[in-house]
Design an enzyme around this catalytic site. Structure first.
Site, PDB file in Angstrom:
ATOM      1  N   GLU A  25      -8.327 -16.160  23.141  1.00  4.80           N
ATOM      2  CA  GLU A  25      -6.981 -15.800  22.659  1.00  4.80           C
ATOM      3  C   GLU A  25      -6.036 -15.593  23.836  1.00  4.80           C
ATOM      4  OE1 GLU A  25      -5.983 -12.179  22.818  1.00  4.80           O
ATOM      5  OE2 GLU A  25      -7.818 -11.084  22.344  1.00  4.80           O
ATOM      6  N   VAL A 106      -6.372 -11.993  17.553  1.00  7.34           N
ATOM      7  CA  VAL A 106      -7.689 -12.409  17.055  1.00  7.34           C
ATOM      8  C   VAL A 106      -7.531 -13.220  15.767  1.00  7.34           C
ATOM      9  CG1 VAL A 106      -9.861 -11.559  16.035  1.00  7.34           C
ATOM     10  CG2 VAL A 106      -9.011 -10.572  18.172  1.00  7.34           C
ATOM     11  N   ASP A 138      -2.451   1.019   7.481  1.00  8.32           N
ATOM     12  CA  ASP A 138      -2.437   0.248   8.723  1.00  8.32           C
ATOM     13  C   ASP A 138      -3.833  -0.306   9.010  1.00  8.32           C
ATOM     14  OD1 ASP A 138      -1.908  -0.874  11.145  1.00  8.32           O
ATOM     15  OD2 ASP A 138      -1.185   0.956  12.122  1.00  8.32           O
ATOM     16  N   ALA A 141      -4.854  -7.251  10.590  1.00  2.97           N
ATOM     17  CA  ALA A 141      -5.043  -8.542   9.918  1.00  2.97           C
ATOM     18  C   ALA A 141      -6.308  -9.245  10.420  1.00  2.97           C
ATOM     19  CB  ALA A 141      -3.818  -9.428  10.143  1.00  2.97           C
ATOM     20  N   ASP A 142      -6.829  -8.814  11.565  1.00  2.00           N
ATOM     21  CA  ASP A 142      -8.075  -9.410  12.087  1.00  2.00           C
ATOM     22  C   ASP A 142      -9.203  -9.299  11.060  1.00  2.00           C
ATOM     23  OD1 ASP A 142      -6.572  -9.564  14.400  1.00  2.00           O
ATOM     24  OD2 ASP A 142      -7.809  -8.179  15.575  1.00  2.00           O
ATOM     25  N   LYS A 159     -12.110  -0.908  19.433  1.00  2.25           N
ATOM     26  CA  LYS A 159     -11.696   0.215  20.292  1.00  2.25           C
ATOM     27  C   LYS A 159     -11.890   1.548  19.579  1.00  2.25           C
ATOM     28  CE  LYS A 159      -8.521  -1.815  23.526  1.00  2.25           C
ATOM     29  NZ  LYS A 159      -7.467  -2.798  23.369  1.00  2.25           N
TER      30      LYS A 159
END
EC number: 4.2.1.70
Length: 304
Positions: A25, A106, A138, A141-142, A159
């Site tokens: 990416e 991603v 929240d 979208a990955d 993370k």
């Protein structure tokens, strides 16, 4: 569709020879690291993939085209350019139509990789469910992309600023396998521990390639998370990182930082309080993922 996709010479030659290709990416270059470390890391990661028998394809949006594989000049431009848009699924049509520069997240990289016939993608970490998502909604979208796009994502987990428990719940609902490469615990980016189990542990690139192959042959749509822990030598202590995040969360609340603003605030705090160690860790884990991803791509290619 084909009018939008432009393969670099290296990728074109690689595909013609039937070589394994590994997608990379571009937000890691434009948004993830400072210049010049970003460009240097991108070049080194590409070289690691070549050294391990595969062809690197860094993906980005340039001048109304989806570039699969970037030239040296293009890498440099992304590392230096101001105002590069962060492109996820919702942005692709707009950025191609307006011919704006876009670095792929991603999710967008998975989409572009699948369009180009690339099944293996190496990145740093995946997005996930953010803390407090039960009120903010929240969710990266990955995760939705992993549910519907047939690309395996080799990463160092999610993370620790995210809600890892909820991230795993979401992936489970969507039927996305979370595989630990040589580990039964999900790594959390800078650290090898998260306190959460992966779904399965597999110990060789061949086993992972066979799993992916079987999954997709069954027509089971969606990707897989291949979680590869950061090397021990570069890893930050789980307790150390957790402590920083707990403190930062309290500070965010005291300062009325809410919703979408929490994540950038937490990331900034991690960077500040690890005194730049987080950048070194980030570079180390991406390189480590490149080695593993290339090996998986080679093994997958041999099955097909």
């Amino acid at each position: 569709m084909k009018e939008f996709i432009v393969l670099s010479e290296e990728v074109k030659a690689g595909q013609a020879k039937g070589l394994p290709i590994v997608a990379l990416e571009s937000t890691i270059i434009s948004h993830g690291m400072p210049y010049p470390q970003n460009v240097q890391t991108a070049r080194e990661v590409e070289q690691i993939i070549r050294d391990n028998g595969a062809v690197p394809a860094t993906i980005a949006l340039i001048d109304g085209k989806i570039k699969i594989g970037l030239s040296d000049e293009e890498l440099e431009m992304f590392g230096n350019a101001q105002g590069v848009a962060k492109a996820s699924r919702r942005d692709l049509g707009y950025l191609l139509a307006t011919k704006k520069l876009g670095a792929t997240t991603v999710a967008a990289t998975m989409i572009c990789a699948e369009l180009a016939g690339i099944e293996i993608f190496v990145t740093g970490g995946i997005g996930g469910v953010h803390r407090g998502a039960e009120t903010t909604m929240d969710v990266s979208a990955d995760l939705e992309e992993l549910a519907q796009t047939n690309v395996a994502v080799i990463c160092a987990g999610a993370k620790s600023i995210l809600d890892i428990g909820l991230t795993l719940e979401y992936l489970e609902t969507k039927g996305v396998p979370v595989v630990g490469y040589g580990t039964d615990e999900l790594p959390a980016f800078y650290t090898r521990q998260s306190g959460f189990d992966v779904n399965f542990q597999l110990d060789t690139p061949e086993e992972i390639a066979e799993m992916l192959s079987a999954k997709w042959q069954l027509g089971l749509k969606g990707g897989a998370v291949i979680a590869n822990p950061i090397p021990e030598a570069e890893a930050l202590e789980h307790g150390f990182i957790t402590n920083i995040i707990e403190k930062a969360l309290v500070e965010a609340e005291e300062n009325g930082i809410q919703g979408k603003n929490v994540t950038p605030f937490l990331l900034g705090k991690v960077k500040e309080l690890t005194e730049g160690k987080s950048l070194d860790a980030n570079i180390a884990l991406v390189k480590n993922n490149a080695v593993v991803g290339a090996k998986i791509a080679v093994a997958f290619n041999q099955l097909h």
